[in-house]
Design an enzyme around this catalytic site. Structure first.
Site, PDB file in Angstrom:
ATOM      1  N   CYS A 187     -23.411 -72.567  82.641  1.00 59.08           N
ATOM      2  CA  CYS A 187     -22.609 -73.051  81.510  1.00 59.08           C
ATOM      3  C   CYS A 187     -23.313 -72.579  80.235  1.00 59.08           C
ATOM      4  O   CYS A 187     -23.995 -71.563  80.255  1.00 59.08           O
ATOM      5  CB  CYS A 187     -22.464 -74.577  81.569  1.00 59.08           C
ATOM      6  SG  CYS A 187     -24.038 -75.450  81.528  1.00 59.08           S
ATOM      7  N   GLN A 188     -23.186 -73.317  79.151  1.00 63.55           N
ATOM      8  CA  GLN A 188     -23.803 -72.905  77.893  1.00 63.55           C
ATOM      9  C   GLN A 188     -25.315 -73.128  77.896  1.00 63.55           C
ATOM     10  O   GLN A 188     -26.077 -72.222  77.623  1.00 63.55           O
ATOM     11  CB  GLN A 188     -23.169 -73.653  76.709  1.00 63.55           C
ATOM     12  CG  GLN A 188     -23.643 -73.179  75.353  1.00 63.55           C
ATOM     13  CD  GLN A 188     -23.188 -71.769  75.028  1.00 63.55           C
ATOM     14  OE1 GLN A 188     -22.062 -71.396  75.305  1.00 63.55           O
ATOM     15  NE2 GLN A 188     -24.066 -70.969  74.455  1.00 63.55           N
TER      16      GLN A 188
END
EC number: 2.8.1.1
Length: 174
Positions: A64-65
């Site tokens: 993810c981020q």
């Protein structure tokens, strides 16, 4: 279930040997910036549709981020991808960039919608406070209104500001 977290360099080695890198962020985040080898499969889509059967016997690296979304949803990801060998990318795409590895950036894409909401809400609250102190105390109502909207969004899951910003011309995709 605890999944193995791997460093960006270890992930790069696994990818070179055929592991699949899956980006679980939303499409607007992916379009703005992503790891070139990553395939987009937002968590919401994975929860509804699952993982394609052909990937269930592969090595899969989810990212993810910043790593929080994948670690918070590790059990879901493990269930969705079973019986594949599953890894989580340490610190997500942020960690990948810190390791000096390449990312594809498309600055022509708008900022992710939630970042736009944060910028707009923060700006409106700040303007309300500054104008409330310097011009007229009635401007404090602007800050209160935005704060109430954020509270409502958190409780209900409906964010009117996000819906409004999504309709803006810069967020319209061809």
């Amino acid at each position: 279930m605890a999944l193995t977290t791997i460093s960006p360099h270890d992930a790069q080695e696994l990818i070179a040997r055929g592991a699949k890198l899956i980006d679980i962020r939303d499409a607007d985040e992916y379009l703005r910036e992503h790891i070139p080898e990553a395939d987009l499969a937002p968590l919401s889509v994975l929860e509804q549709s699952g993982l394609p059967a052909k990937l269930r016997h592969e090595q899969i690296i989810f990212h993810c981020q910043a790593g929080k979304r994948t670690s918070n949803n590790a059990d879901k990801l493990a269930a969705i991808a079973a019986p594949a060998e599953i890894f989580l990318l340490e610190d997500g795409i942020d960690g990948w960039k810190k390791a000096g590895l390449p990312v594809a950036v498309n600055k022509s894409q708008p900022l992710p919608l939630m970042r736009q909401v944060q910028i707009a809400a923060g700006g409106l609250i700040l303007i309300g406070v500054v104008l409330g102190y310097t011009v007229n105390s009635g401007f404090f109502l602007l800050s209160g209104f935005v704060g109430a909207g954020l509270l409502f969004a958190g409780i209900s899951g409906f964010c009117g500001m996000a819906r409004l910003l999504d309709k803006m011309p810069w967020n319209q995709r061809a």
